[in-house]
Design a protein around this motif. Structure first.
Motif, mmCIF file in Angstrom:
data_model
loop_
_atom_site.group_PDB
_atom_site.id
_atom_site.type_symbol
_atom_site.label_atom_id
_atom_site.label_comp_id
_atom_site.label_asym_id
_atom_site.label_seq_id
_atom_site.Cartn_x
_atom_site.Cartn_y
_atom_site.Cartn_z
ATOM 1 N N ARG A 31 31.816 -38.883 -9.685
ATOM 2 C CA ARG A 31 30.755 -38.832 -8.678
ATOM 3 C C ARG A 31 29.444 -38.332 -9.282
ATOM 4 O O ARG A 31 28.358 -38.865 -9.009
ATOM 5 C CB ARG A 31 31.207 -37.930 -7.529
ATOM 6 C CG ARG A 31 30.276 -37.826 -6.300
ATOM 7 C CD ARG A 31 29.093 -36.890 -6.485
ATOM 8 N NE ARG A 31 29.398 -35.642 -7.147
ATOM 9 C CZ ARG A 31 29.850 -34.549 -6.560
ATOM 10 N NH1 ARG A 31 30.050 -34.533 -5.261
ATOM 11 N NH2 ARG A 31 30.088 -33.448 -7.275
ATOM 12 N N ARG B 160 29.926 -46.651 -5.986
ATOM 13 C CA ARG B 160 29.586 -45.223 -5.917
ATOM 14 C C ARG B 160 30.695 -44.482 -5.169
ATOM 15 O O ARG B 160 31.279 -45.003 -4.226
ATOM 16 C CB ARG B 160 28.254 -45.029 -5.201
ATOM 17 C CG ARG B 160 27.114 -45.766 -5.868
ATOM 18 C CD ARG B 160 25.786 -45.587 -5.153
ATOM 19 N NE ARG B 160 24.829 -46.534 -5.714
ATOM 20 C CZ ARG B 160 24.151 -46.333 -6.844
ATOM 21 N NH1 ARG B 160 24.325 -45.191 -7.505
ATOM 22 N NH2 ARG B 160 23.318 -47.248 -7.308
ATOM 23 N N LEU B 161 30.940 -43.257 -5.581
ATOM 24 C CA LEU B 161 32.015 -42.455 -5.020
ATOM 25 C C LEU B 161 31.470 -41.141 -4.485
ATOM 26 O O LEU B 161 30.655 -40.480 -5.144
ATOM 27 C CB LEU B 161 33.067 -42.161 -6.096
ATOM 28 C CG LEU B 161 34.198 -41.203 -5.718
ATOM 29 C CD1 LEU B 161 35.098 -41.817 -4.655
ATOM 30 C CD2 LEU B 161 35.015 -40.830 -6.959
ATOM 31 N N PHE B 162 31.934 -40.761 -3.298
ATOM 32 C CA PHE B 162 31.691 -39.431 -2.751
ATOM 33 C C PHE B 162 33.043 -38.873 -2.327
ATOM 34 O O PHE B 162 33.928 -39.623 -1.917
ATOM 35 C CB PHE B 162 30.689 -39.506 -1.597
ATOM 36 C CG PHE B 162 29.344 -40.005 -2.062
ATOM 37 C CD1 PHE B 162 28.377 -39.122 -2.517
ATOM 38 C CD2 PHE B 162 29.072 -41.365 -2.103
ATOM 39 C CE1 PHE B 162 27.153 -39.583 -2.985
ATOM 40 C CE2 PHE B 162 27.849 -41.841 -2.575
ATOM 41 C CZ PHE B 162 26.888 -40.946 -3.014
#
Length: 432
Positions: free
Chosen positions: A143, A155-157
């Motif tokens: 992230r 994209r990573l959260f």
């Protein structure tokens, strides 16, 4: 929609206009600029789609938007011809899981698995994923590396582990632990597991929510039942991470959601996944599914003994019976003006990342939502619901150039989101 001149956008637009009028050639040497030209543009808002659009991208971000009649693009700028196609923002999944499962087995969390799954999401046009549980340090690190113009995966959260404290004191301790990980969200469950365990008490989750908010972290609640959803909202939760599935939604829930400007994600495919493998799913014949599916996993899910166990499972029977209520509630919440965000709970075994997001949108249409409502829920509204709208979700100057190019128009039929021509993240073409 017309170009929006501000900061660097103004400089770029002025440069283009000057070159179009014969004044100046500085753009001819600017190899970092890209122009995406000719697509019908749905920008993730309720604006009328823009035909023959031009999107100018530099260093991964959108700099200017207009039409081919607004300006002439000087020589030296890379042009990507998208004539005859539809361009939409990258899809935002507000409830997924990343990095833990390989095949049908959990417990395989690793940096490489996180990256592989983010690439899989991206190939399906899902360019942002909020992972609501099972996240570990490797995911936090991935992230933290994504604000990069060279990015070409989703994209990573992250939310870290799903919290399950048994007291208010333990709730505060658990929040502190995952806050130290650097998580973006906190998630907890109000769920008896169909009677298998005690639900978390309101006193405990109020302490959890307060502790997270004290640290500036928003909170998502896993719920099943109407009354639990209402109590979580009264306690200050920021996101409802599943449909209400036990009863019709009522005016009180709608008022709590609307007054708090809180969103709900339906995760209809989560319910589907509990029972659909009792027989052979129709989507096992879908080329859009098969292009990424592991044949060994598909074969395993068709094992007759496994199918029989699924058919006989009390949980599968329960969730199958509740799915129509969840779909009715989705329609009623939408009609009441509650903001809905695309979410699937994809990532656990049998919940196929990337494909299930498209299947979810199809099920949302079956519930009665229009293509425009679904696309908004999957793009601009989804980003806004989870606090990412400054960066993604819409095609606007200043935001990351994350978008999907489609052969067919999804505003005519939501299944047209499956006609993917190409996917772009930070203006970089995703390897397909």
């Amino acid at each position: 929609m017309s170009p929006i001149p501000s900061g660097r956008t103004l400089a770029v637009a002025t440069l283009l206009l000057a070159a179009a009028c014969g004044g100046g050639t500085a753009a001819e040497d600017d190899s970092s600029l890209k122009a995406f030209v000719g697509a019908r543009l749905f920008d993730g808002t309720e604006s009328i789609p823009l035909d023959r659009s031009v999107i100018l991208v530099e260093d991964g971000r959108i700099q200017a938007i207009g039409t081919q009649g607004d300006f002439q693009i000087p020589a030296g700028i890379e042009q990507i011809d998208l004539a005859g196609r539809t361009l939409i923002p990258g899809l935002v999944n507000t409830h997924g899981h990343v990095g833990d499962v390989q095949g049908l087995e959990s417990g395989n969390y690793s940096r490489q698995n996180v990256l592989d799954q983010l690439s899989l999401y991206a190939r399906y046009g899902v360019t942002t994923v909020l992972s609501l549980g099972d996240d570990q340090e490797e995911g936090v690190q991935v992230r933290s590396e994504q604000m990069d113009p060279s990015l070409d995966r989703a994209r990573l959260f992250v939310a870290g582990p799903v919290l399950d404290p048994s007291s208010a004191e333990e709730a505060v301790q658990q929040v502190q632990q995952i806050a130290e990980m650097g998580v973006d969200w906190v998630k907890f469950r109000i769920d008896s597991g169909l009677g298998a365990r005690e639900k978390m008490t309101p006193e405990t989750y109020r302490a959890l929510i307060d502790a997270a908010h004290d640290r500036g972290i928003p909170v998502a609640a896993h719920i099943v039942e109407l009354e639990d959803a209402k109590e979580a909202l009264r306690a200050g939760v920021d996101f409802i991470a599943h449909s209400v599935r036990d009863a019709p939604v009522d005016d009180e829930l709608i008022a709590l959601l609307r007054e708090g400007r809180i969103c709900l994600t339906p995760t209809l495919t989560r319910e589907l996944s509990t029972f659909v493998y009792g027989s052979r799913p129709d989507f096992f014949d879908d080329p859009f599914f098969l292009r990424e599916a592991d044949p060994a996993v598909v074969d395993a899910l068709q094992d007759p003994a496994r199918q029989q166990r699924t058919r006989e499972s009390a949980a599968a029977q329960y969730w199958e019976a509740q799915l129509p209520q969840a779909m009715d509630n989705l329609r009623d919440l939408t009609d009441a003006g509650v903001r809905i965000a695309l979410g699937t709970d994809s990532g656990p075994a049998g919940r196929f990342q990337g494909y299930f997001e498209h299947l979810e949108m199809e099920m949302m249409a079956e519930a009665g939502l229009t293509p425009m409502q679904i696309l908004l829920a999957a793009t601009g509204n989804a980003a806004r619901c989870v606090g990412l709208d400054d960066e993604v979700g819409t095609i606007e100057p200043g935001k990351w150039a994350d978008f999907v190019v489609l052969e067919e128009n999804p505003l005519e039929d939501i299944r047209n989101t499956r006609t993917i021509d190409s996917v772009w993240i930070a203006g970089n073409r995703v390897p397909m």
